[in-house]
Design an enzyme around this catalytic site. Structure first.
Site, PDB file in Angstrom:
ATOM      1  N   GLY A  13     -15.275   0.447  -0.070  1.00  0.00           N
ATOM      2  CA  GLY A  13     -14.731  -0.725  -0.762  1.00  0.00           C
ATOM      3  C   GLY A  13     -15.469  -1.998  -0.377  1.00  0.00           C
ATOM      4  O   GLY A  13     -16.371  -1.986   0.455  1.00  0.00           O
ATOM      5  N   MET A  15     -14.364  -4.801   1.256  1.00  0.00           N
ATOM      6  CA  MET A  15     -14.169  -5.234   2.646  1.00  0.00           C
ATOM      7  C   MET A  15     -14.703  -4.197   3.634  1.00  0.00           C
ATOM      8  O   MET A  15     -15.256  -4.542   4.677  1.00  0.00           O
ATOM      9  CB  MET A  15     -12.684  -5.498   2.916  1.00  0.00           C
ATOM     10  CG  MET A  15     -12.142  -6.738   2.243  1.00  0.00           C
ATOM     11  SD  MET A  15     -12.947  -8.245   2.806  1.00  0.00           S
ATOM     12  CE  MET A  15     -12.317  -8.354   4.473  1.00  0.00           C
ATOM     13  N   THR A  80      -5.505  -4.442   5.283  1.00  0.00           N
ATOM     14  CA  THR A  80      -4.866  -4.133   4.005  1.00  0.00           C
ATOM     15  C   THR A  80      -3.551  -4.896   3.917  1.00  0.00           C
ATOM     16  O   THR A  80      -2.801  -4.954   4.889  1.00  0.00           O
ATOM     17  CB  THR A  80      -4.590  -2.614   3.906  1.00  0.00           C
ATOM     18  OG1 THR A  80      -5.781  -1.925   4.282  1.00  0.00           O
ATOM     19  CG2 THR A  80      -4.181  -2.221   2.501  1.00  0.00           C
ATOM     20  N   THR A  81      -3.280  -5.462   2.750  1.00  0.00           N
ATOM     21  CA  THR A  81      -2.072  -6.271   2.596  1.00  0.00           C
ATOM     22  C   THR A  81      -0.968  -5.468   1.907  1.00  0.00           C
ATOM     23  O   THR A  81      -1.202  -4.350   1.455  1.00  0.00           O
ATOM     24  CB  THR A  81      -2.398  -7.552   1.794  1.00  0.00           C
ATOM     25  OG1 THR A  81      -3.121  -7.183   0.625  1.00  0.00           O
ATOM     26  CG2 THR A  81      -3.223  -8.498   2.616  1.00  0.00           C
ATOM     27  N   ALA A 105      -3.328  -7.968  10.130  1.00  0.00           N
ATOM     28  CA  ALA A 105      -3.605  -9.384   9.844  1.00  0.00           C
ATOM     29  C   ALA A 105      -3.791  -9.577   8.345  1.00  0.00           C
ATOM     30  O   ALA A 105      -4.732  -9.033   7.767  1.00  0.00           O
ATOM     31  CB  ALA A 105      -4.853  -9.836  10.588  1.00  0.00           C
ATOM     32  N   HIS A 135      -6.961 -15.394  -6.162  1.00  0.00           N
ATOM     33  CA  HIS A 135      -7.819 -14.278  -5.753  1.00  0.00           C
ATOM     34  C   HIS A 135      -8.603 -13.726  -6.945  1.00  0.00           C
ATOM     35  O   HIS A 135      -8.268 -13.989  -8.092  1.00  0.00           O
ATOM     36  CB  HIS A 135      -6.984 -13.148  -5.137  1.00  0.00           C
ATOM     37  CG  HIS A 135      -6.619 -13.416  -3.701  1.00  0.00           C
ATOM     38  ND1 HIS A 135      -5.571 -14.230  -3.344  1.00  0.00           N
ATOM     39  CD2 HIS A 135      -7.170 -12.979  -2.535  1.00  0.00           C
ATOM     40  CE1 HIS A 135      -5.493 -14.296  -2.024  1.00  0.00           C
ATOM     41  NE2 HIS A 135      -6.454 -13.546  -1.504  1.00  0.00           N
ATOM     42  N   LYS A 139      -7.642  -7.729  -7.354  1.00  0.00           N
ATOM     43  CA  LYS A 139      -6.585  -7.621  -6.332  1.00  0.00           C
ATOM     44  C   LYS A 139      -5.329  -7.070  -6.987  1.00  0.00           C
ATOM     45  O   LYS A 139      -4.887  -7.576  -8.018  1.00  0.00           O
ATOM     46  CB  LYS A 139      -6.313  -8.997  -5.706  1.00  0.00           C
ATOM     47  CG  LYS A 139      -5.291  -8.941  -4.588  1.00  0.00           C
ATOM     48  CD  LYS A 139      -5.235 -10.243  -3.811  1.00  0.00           C
ATOM     49  CE  LYS A 139      -4.134 -10.244  -2.771  1.00  0.00           C
ATOM     50  NZ  LYS A 139      -4.261  -9.189  -1.766  1.00  0.00           N
TER      51      LYS A 139
HETATM   52  P1  NAP Z   1     -11.504  -2.239  -2.592  1.00  0.00           P
HETATM   53  O1  NAP Z   1     -12.879  -2.792  -2.838  1.00  0.00           O
HETATM   54  O2  NAP Z   1     -10.740  -1.677  -3.750  1.00  0.00           O
HETATM   55  O3  NAP Z   1     -11.642  -1.137  -1.443  1.00  0.00           O
HETATM   56  C1  NAP Z   1     -10.628  -0.258  -1.059  1.00  0.00           C
HETATM   57  C2  NAP Z   1     -11.289   1.065  -0.706  1.00  0.00           C
HETATM   58  O4  NAP Z   1     -10.303   1.922  -0.122  1.00  0.00           O
HETATM   59  C3  NAP Z   1     -11.842   1.800  -1.938  1.00  0.00           C
HETATM   60  O5  NAP Z   1     -13.095   2.389  -1.637  1.00  0.00           O
HETATM   61  C4  NAP Z   1     -10.761   2.845  -2.205  1.00  0.00           C
HETATM   62  O6  NAP Z   1     -11.243   3.992  -2.871  1.00  0.00           O
HETATM   63  C5  NAP Z   1     -10.381   3.197  -0.784  1.00  0.00           C
HETATM   64  N1  NAP Z   1      -9.094   3.879  -0.672  1.00  0.00           N
HETATM   65  C6  NAP Z   1      -8.047   3.875  -1.526  1.00  0.00           C
HETATM   66  N2  NAP Z   1      -7.043   4.620  -1.019  1.00  0.00           N
HETATM   67  C7  NAP Z   1      -7.457   5.097   0.166  1.00  0.00           C
HETATM   68  C8  NAP Z   1      -6.885   5.949   1.150  1.00  0.00           C
HETATM   69  N3  NAP Z   1      -5.661   6.425   1.007  1.00  0.00           N
HETATM   70  N4  NAP Z   1      -7.608   6.248   2.248  1.00  0.00           N
HETATM   71  C9  NAP Z   1      -8.853   5.764   2.409  1.00  0.00           C
HETATM   72  N5  NAP Z   1      -9.464   4.970   1.507  1.00  0.00           N
HETATM   73  C10 NAP Z   1      -8.776   4.640   0.394  1.00  0.00           C
HETATM   74  O7  NAP Z   1     -10.553  -3.364  -1.949  1.00  0.00           O
HETATM   75  P2  NAP Z   1     -10.994  -4.578  -0.987  1.00  0.00           P
HETATM   76  O8  NAP Z   1     -11.292  -5.780  -1.797  1.00  0.00           O
HETATM   77  O9  NAP Z   1     -11.990  -4.089   0.013  1.00  0.00           O
HETATM   78  O10 NAP Z   1      -9.597  -4.876  -0.275  1.00  0.00           O
HETATM   79  C11 NAP Z   1      -8.948  -3.892   0.519  1.00  0.00           C
HETATM   80  C12 NAP Z   1      -7.636  -4.455   1.063  1.00  0.00           C
HETATM   81  O11 NAP Z   1      -7.925  -5.502   1.983  1.00  0.00           O
HETATM   82  C13 NAP Z   1      -6.700  -5.057   0.019  1.00  0.00           C
HETATM   83  O12 NAP Z   1      -5.360  -4.780   0.359  1.00  0.00           O
HETATM   84  C14 NAP Z   1      -6.968  -6.554   0.142  1.00  0.00           C
HETATM   85  O13 NAP Z   1      -5.860  -7.338  -0.270  1.00  0.00           O
HETATM   86  C15 NAP Z   1      -7.181  -6.661   1.624  1.00  0.00           C
HETATM   87  N6  NAP Z   1      -7.934  -7.828   2.084  1.00  0.00           N
HETATM   88  C16 NAP Z   1      -7.564  -8.313   3.281  1.00  0.00           C
HETATM   89  C17 NAP Z   1      -8.265  -9.352   3.849  1.00  0.00           C
HETATM   90  C18 NAP Z   1      -7.864  -9.847   5.210  1.00  0.00           C
HETATM   91  O14 NAP Z   1      -8.479 -10.789   5.723  1.00  0.00           O
HETATM   92  N7  NAP Z   1      -6.860  -9.229   5.837  1.00  0.00           N
HETATM   93  C19 NAP Z   1      -9.351  -9.913   3.178  1.00  0.00           C
HETATM   94  C20 NAP Z   1      -9.711  -9.390   1.942  1.00  0.00           C
HETATM   95  C21 NAP Z   1      -9.015  -8.320   1.416  1.00  0.00           C
HETATM   96  P3  NAP Z   1     -11.146   4.056  -4.498  1.00  0.00           P
HETATM   97  O15 NAP Z   1     -11.925   2.895  -5.007  1.00  0.00           O
HETATM   98  O16 NAP Z   1     -11.743   5.375  -4.804  1.00  0.00           O
HETATM   99  O17 NAP Z   1      -9.684   3.951  -4.832  1.00  0.00           O
END
Ligand code: NAP
Length: 251
Positions: A13, A15, A80-81, A105, A135, A139
Site C-alpha cells: 500500500g 503507507m 491504520t485508522t 497512532a 483527505h 480513504k
Molecule cells: P492503501 O494504499 O490502500 O494500503 C493498504 C494495503 O493493505 C493494501 O496493499 C491492501 O491490499 C493491504 N491490506 C488490506 N487488507 C489487509 C490485511 N487484512 N492484511 C494485510 N494487508 C492488507 O492504504 P494507505 O493509504 O497506505 O493507508 C493505510 C491505512 O493507514 C489507512 O487506514 C489510513 O487511514 C491510515 N493512515 C494512517 C496514517 C497515520 O499517520 N497513522 C497516515 C496515513 C494513512 P489491497 O489493496 O489488495 O486491499
C-alpha cells in the site's frame, strides 16, 4: 547494539511502501519482512523473528492484525485508522497483560500531533469549535482517526474547564442532510475527500469578534516517517500499549 527487526504489514500500500523504505534507511533498524493481503501474518512474524510490526492496512482488518501481532510475540506500531475506544482499551489490556509495548497512532506527523495539543489548549479559552479534515479520495473511513482524536482532546479540555461554556445555538434545520457535518462528543466534524489532497486538518475556533484557525497539512507521506521510526524505536523499550504519538514522544 543489535538492530531492531521490523516487519511491515500492508507493504504494497501507499503507507506500507513508504514505511519499508524509511525502515531500510533508518539507523539501527532492519527490515526483516513485508506482508500484505493474503499472507499469513503470524507465520511471517515467526519466520522473520520480527520484534516490531508496523501495520498500515484497512480499518476492518486492524483489530484482528493488532491482536495477532501481540499473540505472535511482537510489538505493534499501528497507523491504520478506524479503531473504536473499546477496541483500543481491549488491546491495551492485552498488551499490559503480556508486558508488551505498542502504539496505535491515528497520525504519525509531528505537526499534526502539535495541532492536536494546541487545539486542546485553545478550547479552554475558545470553546466554540468545529473540525474539518481533508483527505485523498481513496480513504475509506470517515471521519479520520486524527479528527476523532482531536475531538476527544478538545472534549477533555472542555470537561476539565467548566467555565469554558459553548454558546447557546438556535435549533438548526438542515435542508441538505449532513450539511452541518457529523457530531462526535457534541463537536461538529466535517470530512472532505478529493483527489490531490494527502492528509489535512483544520480546527476552527469562534469567539466574540474573532476567529482562530489551526491547520496542519501533510503534503507528502514522508511527513509520517519520522514519527513511525520514532515509534519503532520506542515500543521495544515499553511494557504497555499507548494511543497517540504524543504519549510516547517525550518518554
Ligand atoms: P492503501 O494504499 O490502500 O494500503 C493498504 C494495503 O493493505 C493494501 O496493499 C491492501 O491490499 C493491504 N491490506 C488490506 N487488507 C489487509 C490485511 N487484512 N492484511 C494485510 N494487508 C492488507 O492504504 P494507505 O493509504 O497506505 O493507508 C493505510 C491505512 O493507514 C489507512 O487506514 C489510513 O487511514 C491510515 N493512515 C494512517 C496514517 C497515520 O499517520 N497513522 C497516515 C496515513 C494513512 P489491497 O489493496 O489488495 O486491499
Amino acid at each position: 547494539m543489535s538492530e531492531i527487526r521490523v516487519l511491515v504489514n500492508g507493504a504494497k500500500g501507499r503507507m506500507g511502501t513508504e514505511t519499508a523504505q524509511a525502515v531500510i534507511g533508518a539507523d539501527g533498524l532492519e527490515l526483516v519482512g513485508q506482508t500484505d493481503l493474503g499472507d499469513d501474518l503470524s507465520s511471517a512474524i515467526a519466520d522473520a523473528g520480527a520484534q516490531v510490526v508496523v501495520d498500515f492496512t484497512i480499518p476492518s482488518a486492524a483489530v484482528h492484525n493488532a491482536n495477532l501481532i501481540l499473540d505472535s510475540g511482537a510489538s505493534p506500531v499501528v497507523g491504520t485508522t478506524g479503531f473504536s475506544t473499546e477496541e483500543i482499551e481491549a488491546l491495551q489490556e492485552k498488551a499490559a497483560g503480556l508486558g508488551r509495548g505498542g502504539l496505535i497512532a491515528p497520525n504519525f506527523a509531528i505537526g499534526a500531533v502539535l495541532l492536536m495539543k494546541f487545539a486542546q489548549q485553545a478550547a479552554k479559552y475558545l470553546p466554540d469549535v468545529e473540525v474539518i479534515e481533508l483527505h485523498h479520495d481513496q480513504k475509506v473511513d470517515a471521519p479520520s482517526g486524527t479528527a476523532l482524536k482531536t475531538v476527544e482532546l478538545i472534549r477533555e479540555s472542555l470537561d476539565q474547564n467548566p467555565s469554558a461554556r459553548q454558546t447557546e445555538r438556535p435549533e438548526e434545520t438542515e435542508t441538505v442532510s449532513g450539511a452541518r457535518g457529523g457530531k462526535y462528543l457534541n463537536i461538529p466534524v466535517h470530512s472532505v475527500r478529493l483527489p490531490g489532497y494527502v492528509a489535512h486538518e483544520e480546527v476552527l475556533f469562534g469567539g466574540t469578534g474573532q476567529v482562530l484557525s489551526l491547520r496542519h497539512d501533510s503534503i507528502s507521506r514522508e511527513s509520517f516517517m519520522p514519527g513511525v521510526i520514532l515509534a519503532i524505536r520506542k515500543v521495544v523499550e515499553l511494557d504497555r500499549l499507548y494511543y497517540g504519538l504524543d504519549q510516547v514522544m517525550d518518554l
